[in-house]
Motif scaffolding. Structure first.
Motif, PDB file in Angstrom:
ATOM      1  N   LEU A 316       0.840  -1.193   0.000  1.00 28.68           N
ATOM      2  CA  LEU A 316       0.000   0.000   0.000  1.00 28.68           C
ATOM      3  C   LEU A 316       0.876   1.244   0.000  1.00 28.68           C
ATOM      4  N   ILE A 317       0.558   2.187  -0.873  1.00 28.00           N
ATOM      5  CA  ILE A 317       1.265   3.474  -0.893  1.00 28.00           C
ATOM      6  C   ILE A 317       0.667   4.332   0.227  1.00 28.00           C
ATOM      7  N   PRO A 318       1.413   4.591   1.304  1.00 31.16           N
ATOM      8  CA  PRO A 318       0.828   5.292   2.450  1.00 31.16           C
ATOM      9  C   PRO A 318       0.662   6.785   2.176  1.00 31.16           C
ATOM     10  N   LEU A 319      -0.395   7.351   2.721  1.00 30.71           N
ATOM     11  CA  LEU A 319      -0.600   8.800   2.658  1.00 30.71           C
ATOM     12  C   LEU A 319       0.178   9.408   3.816  1.00 30.71           C
ATOM     13  N   ALA A 320       1.427   9.714   3.546  1.00 34.25           N
ATOM     14  CA  ALA A 320       2.333  10.114   4.619  1.00 34.25           C
ATOM     15  C   ALA A 320       3.321  11.154   4.100  1.00 34.25           C
ATOM     16  N   PRO A 321       3.924  11.933   5.023  1.00 31.08           N
ATOM     17  CA  PRO A 321       4.873  12.980   4.607  1.00 31.08           C
ATOM     18  C   PRO A 321       6.054  12.459   3.795  1.00 31.08           C
ATOM     19  N   ALA A 322       6.366  11.169   3.894  1.00 22.86           N
ATOM     20  CA  ALA A 322       7.478  10.622   3.115  1.00 22.86           C
ATOM     21  C   ALA A 322       7.283  10.844   1.617  1.00 22.86           C
ATOM     22  N   LEU A 323       6.027  10.970   1.171  1.00 28.92           N
ATOM     23  CA  LEU A 323       5.769  11.198  -0.252  1.00 28.92           C
ATOM     24  C   LEU A 323       6.209  12.587  -0.709  1.00 28.92           C
ATOM     25  N   LEU A 324       6.465  13.481   0.225  1.00 33.64           N
ATOM     26  CA  LEU A 324       6.950  14.809  -0.153  1.00 33.64           C
ATOM     27  C   LEU A 324       8.281  14.728  -0.888  1.00 33.64           C
ATOM     28  N   VAL A 325       9.050  13.694  -0.613  1.00 32.48           N
ATOM     29  CA  VAL A 325      10.337  13.538  -1.299  1.00 32.48           C
ATOM     30  C   VAL A 325      10.116  13.409  -2.798  1.00 32.48           C
ATOM     31  N   ALA A 326       9.025  12.769  -3.194  1.00 35.21           N
ATOM     32  CA  ALA A 326       8.722  12.614  -4.617  1.00 35.21           C
ATOM     33  C   ALA A 326       8.435  13.947  -5.284  1.00 35.21           C
ATOM     34  N   MET A 327       8.082  14.967  -4.484  1.00 34.09           N
ATOM     35  CA  MET A 327       7.771  16.288  -5.023  1.00 34.09           C
ATOM     36  C   MET A 327       8.957  17.240  -4.951  1.00 34.09           C
ATOM     37  N   ASP A 328      10.063  16.819  -4.371  1.00 33.80           N
ATOM     38  CA  ASP A 328      11.247  17.665  -4.302  1.00 33.80           C
ATOM     39  C   ASP A 328      11.698  18.020  -5.726  1.00 33.80           C
ATOM     40  N   ARG A 329      11.881  19.304  -5.978  1.00 33.18           N
ATOM     41  CA  ARG A 329      12.134  19.731  -7.352  1.00 33.18           C
ATOM     42  C   ARG A 329      13.408  19.135  -7.919  1.00 33.18           C
ATOM     43  N   ALA A 330      14.485  19.184  -7.184  1.00 35.08           N
ATOM     44  CA  ALA A 330      15.757  18.670  -7.699  1.00 35.08           C
ATOM     45  C   ALA A 330      15.670  17.172  -7.959  1.00 35.08           C
ATOM     46  N   LYS A 331      15.076  16.440  -7.014  1.00 37.08           N
ATOM     47  CA  LYS A 331      14.960  14.992  -7.182  1.00 37.08           C
ATOM     48  C   LYS A 331      14.044  14.640  -8.344  1.00 37.08           C
ATOM     49  N   SER A 332      12.909  15.348  -8.460  1.00 37.53           N
ATOM     50  CA  SER A 332      11.971  15.031  -9.532  1.00 37.53           C
ATOM     51  C   SER A 332      12.551  15.378 -10.900  1.00 37.53           C
ATOM     52  N   GLU A 333      13.289  16.474 -10.990  1.00 25.99           N
ATOM     53  CA  GLU A 333      13.905  16.823 -12.266  1.00 25.99           C
ATOM     54  C   GLU A 333      14.934  15.788 -12.683  1.00 25.99           C
ATOM     55  N   ARG A 334      15.707  15.318 -11.722  1.00 26.28           N
ATOM     56  CA  ARG A 334      16.697  14.287 -12.026  1.00 26.28           C
ATOM     57  C   ARG A 334      16.007  12.980 -12.424  1.00 26.28           C
ATOM     58  N   PHE A 335      14.941  12.636 -11.720  1.00 20.83           N
ATOM     59  CA  PHE A 335      14.212  11.413 -12.019  1.00 20.83           C
ATOM     60  C   PHE A 335      13.598  11.488 -13.419  1.00 20.83           C
ATOM     61  N   LEU A 336      13.009  12.627 -13.755  1.00 27.18           N
ATOM     62  CA  LEU A 336      12.409  12.805 -15.076  1.00 27.18           C
ATOM     63  C   LEU A 336      13.466  12.799 -16.171  1.00 27.18           C
ATOM     64  N   SER A 337      14.618  13.388 -15.888  1.00 27.23           N
ATOM     65  CA  SER A 337      15.701  13.393 -16.874  1.00 27.23           C
ATOM     66  C   SER A 337      16.156  11.969 -17.192  1.00 27.23           C
ATOM     67  N   ASP A 338      16.321  11.159 -16.158  1.00 22.64           N
ATOM     68  CA  ASP A 338      16.719   9.765 -16.374  1.00 22.64           C
ATOM     69  C   ASP A 338      15.640   9.014 -17.149  1.00 22.64           C
ATOM     70  N   TRP A 339      14.380   9.302 -16.847  1.00 24.98           N
ATOM     71  CA  TRP A 339      13.267   8.649 -17.544  1.00 24.98           C
ATOM     72  C   TRP A 339      13.276   9.015 -19.034  1.00 24.98           C
ATOM     73  N   ARG A 340      13.479  10.288 -19.322  1.00 26.15           N
ATOM     74  CA  ARG A 340      13.480  10.729 -20.728  1.00 26.15           C
ATOM     75  C   ARG A 340      14.600  10.068 -21.511  1.00 26.15           C
ATOM     76  N   LYS A 341      15.746   9.884 -20.858  1.00 23.17           N
ATOM     77  CA  LYS A 341      16.854   9.199 -21.526  1.00 23.17           C
ATOM     78  C   LYS A 341      16.484   7.761 -21.857  1.00 23.17           C
ATOM     79  N   THR A 342      15.742   7.123 -20.936  1.00 23.99           N
ATOM     80  CA  THR A 342      15.324   5.741 -21.164  1.00 23.99           C
ATOM     81  C   THR A 342      14.431   5.635 -22.399  1.00 23.99           C
ATOM     82  N   PHE A 343      13.518   6.595 -22.577  1.00 21.31           N
ATOM     83  CA  PHE A 343      12.550   6.521 -23.653  1.00 21.31           C
ATOM     84  C   PHE A 343      12.861   7.499 -24.790  1.00 21.31           C
ATOM     85  N   ALA A 344      14.124   7.889 -24.897  1.00 23.41           N
ATOM     86  CA  ALA A 344      14.502   8.888 -25.897  1.00 23.41           C
ATOM     87  C   ALA A 344      14.184   8.465 -27.318  1.00 23.41           C
ATOM     88  N   GLN A 345      14.237   7.167 -27.593  1.00 22.38           N
ATOM     89  CA  GLN A 345      13.973   6.716 -28.939  1.00 22.38           C
ATOM     90  C   GLN A 345      12.489   6.747 -29.287  1.00 22.38           C
TER      91      GLN A 345
END
Length: 345
Positions: A316-345
């Motif tokens: 179960l994905i808990p409704l808890a403050p730990a999910l705020l990490v997923a919204m951290d701008r630096a972390k999310s930008e890095r995560f999205l950048s890695d994702w885009r590289k994966t699906f670049a083709q």
């Protein structure tokens, strides 16, 4: 097939607009609530109608939104101090946790709301109202039974050969467009030892990242994709009830379980809005949600035994403050950048 209108809405509407607006209840209602949600209107409509049947004189304006657009609108209205909605329900629960953290939600207490476990409520300002697994779906006509992936390791095995017939025919959410897709991918990165290997296999095999549940499931039904990964089970089961070619697997290594989050935007809760939450959490409301696949049980006739992940595998994905990490701008930008590289083709 999934309704063409919903597919076109998913593909064509601007990100800032509501995808669907529908009115429920009497036109001359004395009281009117505005419900904004990412939930497909046809899936939640029976539950809304059941609630209104017990509340004559009340009407609900139902606005269906994309998750990112809903979060952005809610955040902007919070900044101005004026909300256009009485109730917000979203599958992108990390975004909802951020709104609560930013003091964009009002508090409500009742015997139903306080009866939830801590994993499904926080600060009496956010509540989990559904139970929906993240599943893999596949085309039964095109995927042989001995190749149906029942774990992520099985999926990796399918993609390992250089001449794999699954190359270019695996699909998942485009996480820059889907808040739900981002959440599932982020939780995978925290949970799975297989995440890095999956990203490498997706990149090497030309997996497809695309818009939304309707488009992806429809693509599997047509045979454009053979398998789709991390799809919201409620939508998959709803479609599988009408299409026996659509197979569903809740992975046995672990299955993420989402509980859509409800908040009351603004500074106060209208009593009628609080009553709607209480209904959703009541036995009658939960039965209504289950009847519309928003609470999926193991004995649901649309799911084969292949989809019955053991209780120990459910996360179960808990409704808890730990999910705020997923919204951290630096972390999310890095995560999205890695994702885009994966699906670049």
């Amino acid at each position: 097939m999934i309704r063409l209108t919903l597919l076109l809405l998913c593909l064509a509407l601007p990100a800032r607009a509501q995808e669907v607006v529908r009115a429920f209840g009497p036109e001359n209602a004395l009281t009117r609530l505005v419900l904004r949600t990412t939930t497909d209107v046809d899936i939640l409509a029976p539950t809304v109608e059941e609630f209104l049947a017990a509340h004559p004189g009340l009407a609900i304006v139902y606005e269906q939104w994309g998750s990112n657009a809903l979060y952005q609108r809610s955040s902007e209205e919070c900044a101005t101090g004026e909300s256009g909605a009485d109730i917000v329900i979203s599958s992108a629960v990390h975004q909802m946790i951020r709104l609560v953290n930013d003091r964009c939600a009002a508090s409500w207490q009742s015997s139903f709301s306080t009866g939830l476990p801590d994993t499904l409520r926080w600060r009496d300002e956010i509540w989990g109202v559904t139970r929906e697994p993240a599943v893999m779906v596949y085309n039964r006509s095109l995927v042989p039974p001995d190749q149906v992936p029942r774990t992520r390791f099985d999926l990796l095995d399918l993609l390992r050969p250089e001449d794999s017939r699954y190359a270019g025919r695996i699909a998942t959410y485009e996480i820059s467009q889907s808040g739900l897709g981002y959440l599932f991918a982020y939780m995978d990165s925290q949970e799975a030892t297989t995440f890095g290997a999956l990203m490498e296999a997706f990149a090497r095999s030309g997996a497809v990242a695309t818009c939304c549940s309707a488009e992806i499931i429809d693509g599997v039904q047509r045979g454009d994709y053979l398998i789709a990964y991390n799809i919201l089970g409620s939508y998959a089961v709803t479609e599988a009830l009408h299409d026996p070619t659509l197979g569903i697997v809740a992975p046995r290594d672990y299955t993420l379980v989402l509980s859509r989050a409800l908040i009351f935007p603004g500074r106060r809760v209208r009593p009628e809005a609080g009553a709607f939450l209480d209904f959703l959490l009541s036995p009658a409301g939960q039965l209504s949600l289950a009847a519309n696949n928003l609470a999926i049980s193991a004995d649901n006739p649309a799911i084969n035994t292949e989809a019955d992940a053991p209780d120990s595998a459910r996360r179960l994905i808990p409704l808890a403050p730990a999910l705020l990490v997923a919204m951290d701008r630096a972390k999310s930008e890095r995560f999205l950048s890695d994702w885009r590289k994966t699906f670049a083709q």
